[in-house]
Design an enzyme around this catalytic site. Structure first.
Site, short mmCIF file in Angstrom:
data_model
loop_
_atom_site.label_atom_id
_atom_site.label_comp_id
_atom_site.label_asym_id
_atom_site.label_seq_id
_atom_site.Cartn_x
_atom_site.Cartn_y
_atom_site.Cartn_z
N LEU A 157 1.75 0.21 -5.93
CA LEU A 157 1.60 -0.23 -7.30
C LEU A 157 0.12 -0.38 -7.64
O LEU A 157 -0.30 -0.20 -8.78
CB LEU A 157 2.29 -1.58 -7.51
CG LEU A 157 3.82 -1.58 -7.45
CD1 LEU A 157 4.34 -3.01 -7.39
CD2 LEU A 157 4.39 -0.85 -8.66
N GLY A 158 -0.65 -0.74 -6.62
CA GLY A 158 -2.10 -0.90 -6.79
C GLY A 158 -2.76 -1.03 -5.44
O GLY A 158 -2.15 -1.48 -4.47
N SER A 161 -9.76 -3.66 -2.60
CA SER A 161 -10.70 -3.53 -1.48
C SER A 161 -10.14 -4.08 -0.18
O SER A 161 -10.43 -3.57 0.89
CB SER A 161 -12.00 -4.26 -1.82
OG SER A 161 -11.74 -5.61 -2.15
N LEU A 162 -9.30 -5.13 -0.26
CA LEU A 162 -8.81 -5.80 0.94
C LEU A 162 -7.33 -5.56 1.21
O LEU A 162 -6.87 -5.78 2.34
CB LEU A 162 -9.05 -7.31 0.83
CG LEU A 162 -10.50 -7.75 0.55
CD1 LEU A 162 -10.58 -9.27 0.50
CD2 LEU A 162 -11.45 -7.19 1.60
N ALA A 163 -6.57 -5.11 0.22
CA ALA A 163 -5.12 -4.97 0.40
C ALA A 163 -4.55 -4.00 -0.62
O ALA A 163 -5.25 -3.55 -1.52
CB ALA A 163 -4.44 -6.35 0.25
N GLN A 164 -3.26 -3.68 -0.44
CA GLN A 164 -2.55 -2.88 -1.44
C GLN A 164 -1.14 -3.43 -1.60
O GLN A 164 -0.64 -4.16 -0.74
CB GLN A 164 -2.54 -1.40 -1.06
CG GLN A 164 -1.73 -1.03 0.16
CD GLN A 164 -2.00 0.40 0.59
OE1 GLN A 164 -3.14 0.83 0.73
NE2 GLN A 164 -0.93 1.17 0.82
N VAL A 165 -0.52 -3.07 -2.74
CA VAL A 165 0.78 -3.65 -3.10
C VAL A 165 1.81 -2.55 -3.29
O VAL A 165 1.54 -1.54 -3.95
CB VAL A 165 0.66 -4.49 -4.39
CG1 VAL A 165 2.02 -5.07 -4.78
CG2 VAL A 165 -0.36 -5.60 -4.23
N LYS A 180 2.43 -7.39 -0.70
CA LYS A 180 0.97 -7.24 -0.62
C LYS A 180 0.60 -7.22 0.86
O LYS A 180 0.83 -8.19 1.58
CB LYS A 180 0.28 -8.40 -1.34
CG LYS A 180 -1.24 -8.33 -1.31
CD LYS A 180 -1.85 -9.48 -2.10
CE LYS A 180 -3.37 -9.45 -2.06
NZ LYS A 180 -3.98 -10.56 -2.85
N ASP A 312 -10.58 -14.39 -10.27
CA ASP A 312 -10.59 -12.92 -10.25
C ASP A 312 -9.72 -12.37 -11.37
O ASP A 312 -8.76 -11.63 -11.13
CB ASP A 312 -10.08 -12.43 -8.89
CG ASP A 312 -10.43 -10.97 -8.62
OD1 ASP A 312 -11.27 -10.42 -9.37
OD2 ASP A 312 -9.87 -10.38 -7.68
#
Length: 416
Positions: A157-158, A161-165, A180, A312
């Protein structure tokens, strides 16, 4: 002097890189891109290249501010340096992308050439292969992925820099969830990367006295460990859900603790469009004024009442939708980083805003001074209000946005 600094940098690189190599190589599944000395070498090479570039262009003996083409020289010099930094961020990934994204968003502090070049990192973060996602889930949750999720969408889904979902479906309930998952390489690289960046920034500050960005490294050192521990994000999520339970239009995904860890969060899934996606907003007949009012109310309560502020709030973390009853909802995501404001700061900041709205220049100067900005108080006022000094002097409560201010705000929000 430059050669002396070069020698020091190489020596430090050999010492720190050798010490870190075995650890990082093992901790990142023997991935050569995660070896400390490899990453340090890339960063040191780029850092020295940037320093040499500035020494021979913008800071060359033949260049001074009185030259008729000085602004052109300055712009080209910054542009080239920013492109070198962008290449490094894309290659080393992780913390480097995080810092690149941060720089790309600080339009009031960095040259335009840097922010324009680095803002692409907000939409071009690297993607971890699905097999690595499955591996992390199995390692942390101690179960086969198929026992927990009946399906996982292979397309993220996105990605950040540190993770993806990823969107998934729980096998036990059939409910849609969002997973996540931290990039596999980030945690092992983070300490080495931050130490490397701090070293290069210190060297840059020594060579170029005007280069004062230690604050950015300090902020990164404080924040990255928090953002890498997803249990902190889970705690923040529950805190903010409780704090704003009275706002029925604010949706904050609940956490499934039994399917979460320090590297994984399984969350309630919400459909929605990004808050700057005008196509989605128009297609779903959402009112822009209502979105703006609700967002303003949310952050005003965070800042002035609770002193616990989501730090953020980019468009990817703010979604909008309309429920079956026709109510417009805001969906607030990514609760890894919050700022806690003291009572003293909140009172002073509130009085500064009242002075701005009342066009009280003595009040503006007084409360900016209390916040530690006396001499450049006008600049702080413009940054806080998001308006030009001319508009502030005329009174922002009555003066409409100028065309230039509208264009700047649209660019800042990256309206689609």
């Amino acid at each position: 002097m430059f050669l002396k600094m070069l020698g020091r940098t190489i020596g430090l690189g050999i010492l720190s890189g050798t010490a870190a190599t075995a650890y990082s190589f093992y901790d990142n599944d023997f991935n050569i891109d995660s070896v400390g000395i490899v990453r340090f070498s890339r960063a040191a090479t780029t850092g020295l290249h940037v320093m040499y570039h500035y020494k021979t262009t913008l800071y060359a003996p033949s260049v001074n501010k009185s030259l008729p083409n000085y602004q052109d020289i300055r712009s080209k010099s910054h542009r080239k340096a920013a492109e070198l930094l962008l290449d490094l961020c894309r290659t080393n990934k992780g913390v480097y992308i995080k810092i690149g994204q941060h720089i790309g968003a600080l339009e009031n502090l960095f040259p335009k050439e840097y922010t324009d070049t680095l803002k692409v990192l907000h939409s071009q973060a690297p993607i971890t292969p699905l097999r690595d996602i499955y591996k992390i889930i199995k390692e942390d949750l101690k179960q086969d992925v198929d026992n927990i999720f009946s399906e996982i969408d292979p397309k993220p889904l996105g990605a950040a820099s540190l993770a993806q979902v990823h969107k998934a479906k729980l096998r036990s309930t059939g409910k849609n969830v969002a997973i996540k998952v931290q990039h596999s390489y980030v945690r092992g690289d983070a300490k080495i990367d931050i130490a490397t960046i701090e070293t290069l920034v210190n060297i840059g500050s020594y060579i170029f006295p005007d280069f004062k960005f230690q604050w950015l490294v300090k902020q990164t050192k404080q924040n990255i460990p928090k953002e890498l521990d997803f249990t902190i994000e889970a705690q923040n999520t529950e805190t903010i859900r409780s704090m704003f339970k009275h706002l029925k239009w604010l949706k904050i995904p609940k956490i499934y603790d039994e399917y979460s860890s320090s590297r994984i969060l399984t969350l309630e899934f919400f459909e929605g469009g990004q808050i700057n996606d005008l196509d989605y907003i128009n297609r779903n007949k959402l009112k822009v004024d209502e979105i703006s009012d609700k967002l303003g109310s949310l952050y005003s309560e965070m800042i002035f009442k609770n002193g616990f502020v989501h730090s953020d709030p980019h468009p990817g973390n703010l979604l909008v939708n309309k429920d079956k009853n026709g109510q417009l909802n805001l969906i607030l995501l990514d609760h890894g980083l919050y700022a806690t404001l003291s009572d003293s700061f909140r009172r002073t900041y509130a009085k500064l805003w009242m002075s701005i709205l009342d066009n009280n220049h003595n009040g503006m100067k007084k409360y900016c001074t209390k916040l530690g900005v006396a001499e450049m108080y006008g600049l702080l006022v413009c940054m806080v209000a998001g308006r030009t000094w001319d508009s502030v002097q005329d009174g922002i409560a009555t003066k409409k946005l100028t065309d230039a201010e509208v264009i700047k705000q649209l660019k800042k929000c990256e309206i689609k």
